[in-house]
Design an enzyme around this catalytic site. Sequence first.
Site, PDB file in Angstrom:
ATOM      1  N   HIS A 416       0.804  -1.314   0.036  1.00  0.00           N
ATOM      2  CA  HIS A 416       0.049   0.017   0.081  1.00  0.00           C
ATOM      3  C   HIS A 416       0.930   1.308  -0.029  1.00  0.00           C
ATOM      4  CE1 HIS A 416      -2.827   2.914   2.460  1.00  0.00           C
ATOM      5  NE2 HIS A 416      -3.068   3.026   1.020  1.00  0.00           N
ATOM      6  N   GLU A 428       3.089   0.273   3.183  1.00  0.00           N
ATOM      7  CA  GLU A 428       2.420  -0.521   4.466  1.00  0.00           C
ATOM      8  C   GLU A 428       2.488  -2.103   3.536  1.00  0.00           C
ATOM      9  OE1 GLU A 428      -0.971   1.408   7.240  1.00  0.00           O
ATOM     10  OE2 GLU A 428      -1.495   0.941   5.184  1.00  0.00           O
ATOM     11  N   ASN A 466      -5.090   3.648   7.901  1.00  0.00           N
ATOM     12  CA  ASN A 466      -6.822   3.558   7.891  1.00  0.00           C
ATOM     13  C   ASN A 466      -7.538   3.235   8.998  1.00  0.00           C
ATOM     14  OD1 ASN A 466      -6.228   4.984   5.398  1.00  0.00           O
ATOM     15  ND2 ASN A 466      -6.973   3.384   4.151  1.00  0.00           N
TER      16      ASN A 466
END
Length: 562
Positions: A416, A428, A466
């Site tokens: 990510h 990530e 997130n």
Amino acid sequence: MTGIIGLGTVGEAFLRLAHQAGHRIVAVDTDLDVLARVGNRLKALAADSVVLTDDLAALKDATVIIEAVPDELALKTAVLRRLGEVSQAPVLTTASALSVPHLAIASGRPETVAGLRFLVPPGPGGTVEPAPTALTSPATASAVDSLIAELGLTPVEIGAGPAEDATALVMAYLNRSVAFLEAGHATRDDIDTAMRLGCGLPYGPLRLLDTLGLDTAHATLTRLRRQTGDPSFAPAPLLTRLVDSGRLGRKTGEGFHAYDDEGGTSSEAPRDSPVGRPVRTVAVLGSGVMARGIAEVTATAGHPTVLVARGRDKADAALAAIADSLTRAVRRGRTTPEQKAAALARLTPATDLQAVADRDLVIEAVAEDLDVKRPLFARLGTVAKADAILATTTSSLSVTACAQASGRAADVVGMHFFNPAPALRLVELVRTDATSDDAFTGADAFAAGLGKSTVTCPDRAGFIVNCLLFPYLGAAVGLLRRPGTDIEATDNAVQQGYGHPMGPFALLDTIGLDVALAIQRRLYDQLAQPEQKPAPLLADLVAAGALGRKNGRGFRTAGGRR
């Protein structure tokens, strides 16, 4: 001479600032262990201009006194009254949850008492809000302003209400980070690195808790839980255990991190695993903003890169956008014309998935939809060479679902990247239960070669950033249900008080309200946790066509203007 009473996190922070400013200092604390600990640290600073004592009478010659004892009404009142018997110097209280006018009146000499409001213990160049009362004399107000200037601090305007809202938002986020660590979802350093780099924060959440003082954070959470009844403020069990064991953060030398006498800390040792699958050539699937950014990064780093789009027009437009981005980088001095030319020469457009057949790494960056990603990974499973690493850039979907669709789950990882990929350092890195060690270490080494910092995440919705960020953003939107909430003042308090690059409402506008709502819904669907529940007011705004900065309608945008 500057007097300081109370040598906890805040008092020691002011002591260090005053020492750096060349002040003579008398610092008082009734806890002999605290005096010994601070005295040991002062040896590292060669601070011979500081007197440490447990005798309040030693402050009789001070020209200004900073009161930094714990935020308890009875204790502060008693200390302020005792100071009035010892000295007539202006007293600046660091009360955060208590009324400064109340304390000033209780002191018996309200004209000499003013407040210093800050949300994080001040460091060099930090922010602080002078908080005089209607009873404060001009001489005391002048003493506040002079001290702030002498200590090199930046005066700001926050306000008690916005400061309390900012504290509630940030403390819930910090508490959630502790629970995330305790659940074993990620390591201490990966959590701190992810939030610091992924959100541009000055500190990771666990390091910030150490800076605030774990006992202070625990007391604030307990107060907020009592006042609001909100379970998100119930202190995480790990936080309670650390406080009960006397590990209170930086001030005691140990909290989530360990600290030396100068306040420095060491991080976990870097991962040093042999690379099983070195990556030289790359394919990027997609032509959107993320795909273009990743392709720019890989080509600039020296990797021959093929960009596969759904049509020739999209592929050519993507390469043109990358060329424009590199041109801007040259103008800003971030790269050279020669490096730009070399990067563009390493980029090849394609429209046929067979173009990835000889690549060492294939990075999927198509639409955030499993119905799109799974069929693509099913094809990659047969098209990509046997030892290729297959990566998905999903930010919140299941990496396992993509891996299973490929038929070669051991080769699949999550990577990510954060947008814009050329500028942001965080990746990530997600491994599933089936991901092989050599695929994972190959992806990790590849990201490091791009100049990125990686954090290891479980295949869990939202990964780290997130999962911790969006409950905070949702809670900010929830504040709007209460009359009198000022969006701009709340953003300003988070920025000025906690050092965030932008407040929650401006951040939502930047992300895009529709994107934020979609992420909230995915997180709630997959995690089913109350704090992840989408904010109803956000859904109402999106339904009304307000998307944030992208269309000039949002919390902080109107008619295309900030």
